[in-house]
Enzyme design. Sequence first.
Site, short mmCIF file in Angstrom:
data_model
loop_
_atom_site.label_atom_id
_atom_site.label_comp_id
_atom_site.label_asym_id
_atom_site.label_seq_id
_atom_site.Cartn_x
_atom_site.Cartn_y
_atom_site.Cartn_z
N LYS A 87 0.84 -1.20 0.00
CA LYS A 87 0.00 0.00 0.00
C LYS A 87 0.88 1.25 0.00
CE LYS A 87 -3.96 2.05 2.48
NZ LYS A 87 -4.84 1.99 3.67
N SER A 101 -9.83 2.14 2.43
CA SER A 101 -8.88 2.82 1.57
C SER A 101 -7.85 1.90 0.92
CB SER A 101 -8.13 3.89 2.37
OG SER A 101 -7.38 3.29 3.40
N SER A 135 -10.32 0.04 6.77
CA SER A 135 -9.68 0.07 5.45
C SER A 135 -8.97 -1.20 5.01
CB SER A 135 -8.69 1.23 5.38
OG SER A 135 -9.38 2.41 5.11
N1 GLN Z 1 -13.42 4.67 5.69
C1 GLN Z 1 -12.83 5.12 6.91
C2 GLN Z 1 -12.39 6.56 6.75
O1 GLN Z 1 -12.61 7.10 5.73
C3 GLN Z 1 -11.70 4.25 7.31
C4 GLN Z 1 -10.46 4.53 6.59
C5 GLN Z 1 -9.33 3.70 7.10
O2 GLN Z 1 -9.53 2.73 7.81
N2 GLN Z 1 -8.13 4.12 6.77
O3 GLN Z 1 -11.84 7.15 7.61
#
Ligand code: GLN
Length: 492
Positions: free
Chosen positions: A78, A158, A182
Amino acid sequence: MSDFLALTLAEARDGLYRRDFTARELADAYIEAMAAARALNAYCAETPERALAMAAAADQALAAGNAGPLAGIPLGIKDLFCTKDVLSQASSRILEGFKPRYESTVTANLWRDGAVMLGKTAMDEFAMGSSTETAVTGPVTNPWRGEGSNKNLVPGGSSGGSSAAVAAKIALGATGTDTGGSIRQPAAFTGTVGIKPTYGRCSRWGIIAFASSLDQAGPIARTVRDAAILLKSMAGHDPKDSTSINAPVPDFEAALSGDIRGLKVGIPKEYHTTQMPAEIEALWQQGIAWLKDAGAKIVDVSLPHTQYALATYYIVAPAEASSNLARYDGVRYGLRVNNGGGLHDMYAKTRAAGFGKEVKRRILIGTYVLSAGYYDAYYLKAQQVRTLIARDFAEAFKKVDVLLTPTAPSSAFGIGETTDPIAMYLNDVFTVPASLAGLPAMSLPAGLDKAGLPLGLQLIGKVLDEETVIKVGGVIERAAGFAAQPKPWWRS
Ligand code: GLN
């Protein structure tokens, strides 16, 4: 060996150790597959030369008999992980051209064990999002499509580049990070397995920070076993991260005994939301039946503060983000917009040009809830509720060993379809509670919806008890027999 890409990580590892094929052959197959899948946009940087050099080193170590446990295993990383001399941008314009002079601890652990880097995977900018549509390199497309449909779907987020890469078999496994879901939600959207370990299990050192009290690294892989193997290498105490836990790292793979007789599985009643689609509720019931059949005891439990989790998360996470992202000012890294207006002008112009809309929204919300006059009403209150949420779990875990819930309230949705930020935030409704409490949690594919898209179930464990999560995950995986695969429409 005709089809390298069909092997699981465990099978590839064993084949390499038996010398049935070489790390070079495996790397060649993945480099070719990665290049033929650019339609998915999963990788934001491909590093084939580095992959070949690492594969050569793995072959040497395998021949010499001193290879590490991941020798020759090709992975996607990532873009949130700093990788030495390789573009690390958190998929943001503000980190344009940033090549770190150091390696994150988690990726260093993977390379120590012999893994091979294929490239960096795209993500929602700074890990803020649930769809991987905000990456500076453009949206990532889910390899899965609905039955008989040509519509492009999101891979979740994400860590959507990682989940898409694993599902499309252009990586044998991948790293993700999970702040509020995410790793787990993209795994659910792509029919892959994702583990968010206990907060502190994996070092955050060298991972570009989003919300430091929540961020945790973890693997995305094709099977529970593969995820367990990757987690073992990624995890471990790191003196460079003050929140890293100094505890031994178990052999997670060995937890896959298949024996869950007498184990108590909690079903939190608050997760039965009225908006949940009937087929997700049905899959959850199916999961309960599988565990019962395997000899587990099902116990109804209550997590009374669940309804406040999303609101709490969307105060705490932006607050920490607004502070973490203050460092991007055009002085030290990446983008600089300077047209002679002085220092403050450069800060403002760089940040205006470098951050996308969602990141700016989070910085504004975070700055607001931390400001004098609002701190007590929002940030402090959120911290208090966070404690109550953690306490709910602690109470439940006096009665049960693990919790079973759905991972996400829907299957993958279309690219461009979710434009309202609140609707996007609702994706996290089942994942944020475990994040706020710092607990280990896993998503694994358990079935398909009526459109033929994957759905995931989530297991949440006690602090540092990834082993039970993995063990129960192995039982669900076997019972579900999830063998569906996306049709390779993207292959050029
Ligand atoms: N969807 C969540 C956010 O937008 C989680 C994102 C994440 O876990 N990095 O914050």
